[in-house]
Design a protein around this motif. Structure first.
Motif, PDB file in Angstrom:
ATOM      1  N   GLU A 156      56.908 -12.576 -23.304  1.00 41.58           N
ATOM      2  CA  GLU A 156      56.080 -12.300 -24.478  1.00 41.58           C
ATOM      3  C   GLU A 156      54.680 -11.868 -24.033  1.00 41.58           C
ATOM      4  OE1 GLU A 156      57.967 -15.687 -27.504  1.00 41.58           O
ATOM      5  OE2 GLU A 156      55.868 -15.808 -26.830  1.00 41.58           O
ATOM      6  N   PRO A 157      54.014 -11.021 -24.796  1.00 40.47           N
ATOM      7  CA  PRO A 157      52.609 -10.710 -24.488  1.00 40.47           C
ATOM      8  C   PRO A 157      51.732 -11.952 -24.631  1.00 40.47           C
ATOM      9  CG  PRO A 157      53.556  -9.133 -26.053  1.00 40.47           C
ATOM     10  CD  PRO A 157      54.529 -10.262 -25.939  1.00 40.47           C
ATOM     11  N   TRP A 175      51.465 -11.558 -33.676  1.00 40.07           N
ATOM     12  CA  TRP A 175      52.580 -10.669 -33.379  1.00 40.07           C
ATOM     13  C   TRP A 175      53.164 -10.897 -31.988  1.00 40.07           C
ATOM     14  CZ3 TRP A 175      51.455  -7.916 -29.063  1.00 40.07           C
ATOM     15  CH2 TRP A 175      50.101  -7.687 -28.774  1.00 40.07           C
ATOM     16  N   ALA A 176      52.406 -11.588 -31.114  1.00 37.93           N
ATOM     17  CA  ALA A 176      52.860 -11.794 -29.734  1.00 37.93           C
ATOM     18  C   ALA A 176      53.805 -12.979 -29.604  1.00 37.93           C
ATOM     19  CB  ALA A 176      51.659 -11.987 -28.821  1.00 37.93           C
ATOM     20  N   ASP A 177      53.929 -13.801 -30.629  1.00 33.69           N
ATOM     21  CA  ASP A 177      54.801 -14.966 -30.609  1.00 33.69           C
ATOM     22  C   ASP A 177      56.187 -14.548 -31.096  1.00 33.69           C
ATOM     23  OD1 ASP A 177      56.165 -17.349 -31.060  1.00 33.69           O
ATOM     24  OD2 ASP A 177      54.390 -18.414 -31.729  1.00 33.69           O
ATOM     25  N   ARG A 178      57.151 -14.535 -30.181  1.00 33.70           N
ATOM     26  CA  ARG A 178      58.520 -14.116 -30.478  1.00 33.70           C
ATOM     27  C   ARG A 178      58.529 -12.750 -31.169  1.00 33.70           C
ATOM     28  NH1 ARG A 178      57.650 -19.452 -31.503  1.00 33.70           N
ATOM     29  NH2 ARG A 178      58.997 -20.963 -30.503  1.00 33.70           N
ATOM     30  N   PRO A 179      57.948 -11.724 -30.519  1.00 33.19           N
ATOM     31  CA  PRO A 179      57.825 -10.411 -31.162  1.00 33.19           C
ATOM     32  C   PRO A 179      59.188  -9.798 -31.479  1.00 33.19           C
ATOM     33  CG  PRO A 179      57.341 -10.259 -28.817  1.00 33.19           C
ATOM     34  CD  PRO A 179      57.467 -11.717 -29.131  1.00 33.19           C
ATOM     35  N   VAL A 229      51.207  -4.524 -34.091  1.00 29.87           N
ATOM     36  CA  VAL A 229      49.835  -4.813 -34.493  1.00 29.87           C
ATOM     37  C   VAL A 229      49.558  -4.410 -35.938  1.00 29.87           C
ATOM     38  CG1 VAL A 229      47.401  -4.386 -33.991  1.00 29.87           C
ATOM     39  CG2 VAL A 229      49.041  -4.588 -32.117  1.00 29.87           C
ATOM     40  N   ASN A 230      50.060  -3.249 -36.343  1.00 34.73           N
ATOM     41  CA  ASN A 230      49.662  -2.688 -37.633  1.00 34.73           C
ATOM     42  C   ASN A 230      50.785  -2.634 -38.659  1.00 34.73           C
ATOM     43  OD1 ASN A 230      46.977  -2.065 -36.716  1.00 34.73           O
ATOM     44  ND2 ASN A 230      47.862  -0.358 -35.563  1.00 34.73           N
ATOM     45  N   LYS A 257      59.686 -16.817 -40.510  1.00 33.94           N
ATOM     46  CA  LYS A 257      59.478 -16.449 -39.108  1.00 33.94           C
ATOM     47  C   LYS A 257      58.856 -17.639 -38.377  1.00 33.94           C
ATOM     48  CE  LYS A 257      58.846 -13.435 -35.602  1.00 33.94           C
ATOM     49  NZ  LYS A 257      58.013 -14.183 -34.653  1.00 33.94           N
ATOM     50  N   TYR A 258      59.589 -18.115 -37.373  1.00 31.87           N
ATOM     51  CA  TYR A 258      59.102 -19.242 -36.564  1.00 31.87           C
ATOM     52  C   TYR A 258      57.980 -18.736 -35.682  1.00 31.87           C
ATOM     53  CZ  TYR A 258      59.900 -23.832 -34.408  1.00 31.87           C
ATOM     54  OH  TYR A 258      59.789 -25.138 -33.985  1.00 31.87           O
ATOM     55  N   ASN A 259      56.780 -19.304 -35.820  1.00 32.67           N
ATOM     56  CA  ASN A 259      55.627 -18.715 -35.159  1.00 32.67           C
ATOM     57  C   ASN A 259      54.559 -19.780 -34.914  1.00 32.67           C
ATOM     58  OD1 ASN A 259      52.881 -17.302 -35.146  1.00 32.67           O
ATOM     59  ND2 ASN A 259      54.268 -15.553 -35.041  1.00 32.67           N
ATOM     60  N   ASP A 260      54.315 -20.105 -33.643  1.00 36.62           N
ATOM     61  CA  ASP A 260      53.384 -21.175 -33.308  1.00 36.62           C
ATOM     62  C   ASP A 260      51.929 -20.806 -33.544  1.00 36.62           C
ATOM     63  OD1 ASP A 260      54.451 -23.699 -31.121  1.00 36.62           O
ATOM     64  OD2 ASP A 260      55.800 -22.404 -32.230  1.00 36.62           O
ATOM     65  N   THR A 261      51.585 -19.530 -33.472  1.00 42.12           N
ATOM     66  CA  THR A 261      50.206 -19.145 -33.762  1.00 42.12           C
ATOM     67  C   THR A 261      49.861 -19.497 -35.202  1.00 42.12           C
ATOM     68  OG1 THR A 261      50.234 -17.357 -32.125  1.00 42.12           O
ATOM     69  CG2 THR A 261      48.579 -17.222 -33.852  1.00 42.12           C
ATOM     70  N   ARG A 262      50.793 -19.244 -36.107  1.00 44.73           N
ATOM     71  CA  ARG A 262      50.568 -19.573 -37.520  1.00 44.73           C
ATOM     72  C   ARG A 262      50.550 -21.080 -37.737  1.00 44.73           C
ATOM     73  NH1 ARG A 262      54.788 -14.812 -38.791  1.00 44.73           N
ATOM     74  NH2 ARG A 262      53.326 -13.105 -38.425  1.00 44.73           N
TER      75      ARG A 262
END
Length: 411
Positions: free
Chosen positions: A82-83, A209-213, A221-222, A233-238
């Motif tokens: 992942e990025p 967007w970098a978490d499990r892209p 990005v856009n 969407k499972y997303n740790d940043t959120r």
């Protein structure tokens, strides 16, 4: 959509029935372990076939996770492509596959090293959703369908090494405003808890967007944002954005809140720790406070032993009630167990539901799991008055372990 609504209706009916049955059980089934002393009861006395239960434990141990025990290495193997995937919180080496079986409040079996303090990864999310629930109960959050933005002021990041801003930062915002964009302004606590927010932004150096892209990299990005509540969407940043919001609502560190209102009252040890990232510090009322993470994706999260996990599981088995004291509001537990329309197998973080019995075919539809990577599992089964903590087990071994344990229960 119609199918999901039907499933939702059926599940709520099943769950409320199980809840009523659970509340009407005789008081002798409601043993709650005091702090520092958890009574054991032999499998035979508890109604288990001892030999069959032993085979269930052997099966669980044989299905130990194949990933490296060093969690920093395991994280790199899982998310290294992942990025911006580098760990920014602490990791630790785990021990052997471990478990505890609690029946009617008593420990009937244990294996491995239940005292070992280890990462529990995304089981941390269930602790996070709980402190949000406490904020609702205490009126700090009026309603989960309120937008988060009106509760979160601009936030100063704590960085004692940066006194003077470099010239290239002139004109850039000096304060974090994680819910200020036109999309993020519309997000409610409910969609954040259900992972259906599509929150946008970068937090602690991790873009959403970098978490499990997924999809086309040129659109990460856009891309167009999904309407809140429509896409899961499972997303740790959120999740970390939710933790930051909750920290500002409480105006104190979330581990302190959890300790006071949940962990101390249920008799948990004093050894668990809830960590954030090395760069997730903010200034709050003139003090440096760490905003904790909701899991171990980038390190950090809850470091805890299996006994303390089992106590939390027992609390949720009893719908937030501990020995007559309602620590978590009943209606909050019911909300946490209400399926998410975009993913009926998910309630609030991290309450995984089993209403269609696809997740755990051998478990009742009323069972639920607090689940984290590794795998770390707190299995909660109101129908059988059963809680199981199983740590570091392969996904394919989870249902088989449950099937064998339930088959060993003779009454």
């Amino acid at each position: 959509m119609l199918k999901n609504l039907l499933l939702l209706t059926v599940f709520i009916g099943i769950n409320l029935t199980a809840f009523a049955q659970h509340k009407n059980k005789k008081s002798n089934t409601n043993y709650f372990p005091p702090a520092g002393n958890w009574a054991h009861q032999s499998p035979q006395k508890s109604g288990f076939d001892t030999a069959a239960l032993r085979q269930a434990i052997i099966f669980a141990q044989a299905n130990e996770a194949k990933t490296p025990r060093d969690q920093a290495v395991a994280q790199a193997l899982s998310f290294g492509k992942e990025p911006f995937s580098e760990g920014v919180g602490p990791f630790a080496e785990r021990g052997a596959e471990t478990g505890i079986i609690v029946y009617k409040g008593y420990i009937v079996a244990e294996w491995g090293d239940p005292n070992r303090i280890e990462m529990t990864h995304s089981v941390t999310k269930s602790f996070l959703s709980t402190v949000v629930g406490l904020a609702v109960e205490k009126g700090l959050i009026k309603n989960v369908f309120d937008t988060v933005s009106k509760y979160v002021p601009p936030i100063e990041v704590y960085n004692p090494l940066q006194i003077n801003r470099p010239a290239e930062d002139l004109g850039k915002p000096e304060l974090l405003t994680p819910f200020a964009s036109s999309h993020n302004k519309t997000l409610t606590w409910d969609v954040m808890l259900r992972q259906t927010s599509d929150w946008e932004g970068t937090l602690w150096g991790k873009p959403d967007w970098a978490d499990r892209p997924q999809g086309n990299a040129s659109e990460w990005v856009n891309r167009k944002r999904n309407e809140p509540g429509t896409v899961w969407k499972y997303n740790d940043t959120r999740v970390n954005a939710l933790a930051l919001a909750a920290t500002n609502v409480w105006r104190q560190p979330l581990p302190k809140v959890l300790k006071e209102y949940i962990m101390d009252p249920i008799g948990a040890s004093n050894t668990w720790r809830w960590y954030g990232y090395r760069n997730s510090w903010i200034v709050l009322d003139g003090q440096a406070v760490q905003s904790v993470s909701g899991g171990g994706h980038y390190g950090g999260g809850m470091f805890i032993n299996a006994y303390d996990m089992a106590r939390f599981g027992l609390l949720t088995l009893h719908r937030g009630n501990w020995n007559g004291k309602q620590l978590i509001a009943e209606n909050w537990v019911q909300q946490a167990l209400t399926p998410t329309k975009a993913n009926p197998s998910y309630g609030y973080m991290n309450w995984f539901l089993n209403l269609d019995q696809k997740f755990l075919p051998s478990a009742p539809a009323t069972a639920f799991v607090h689940l984290g990577n590794g795998n770390n599992m707190i299995y909660v089964d109101p129908e059988h008055d059963l809680v199981m903590v199983v740590r570091w087990i392969e996904t394919k071994g989870m249902d088989g372990t449950i099937q064998k344990v339930l088959a060993s229960l003779k009454r």
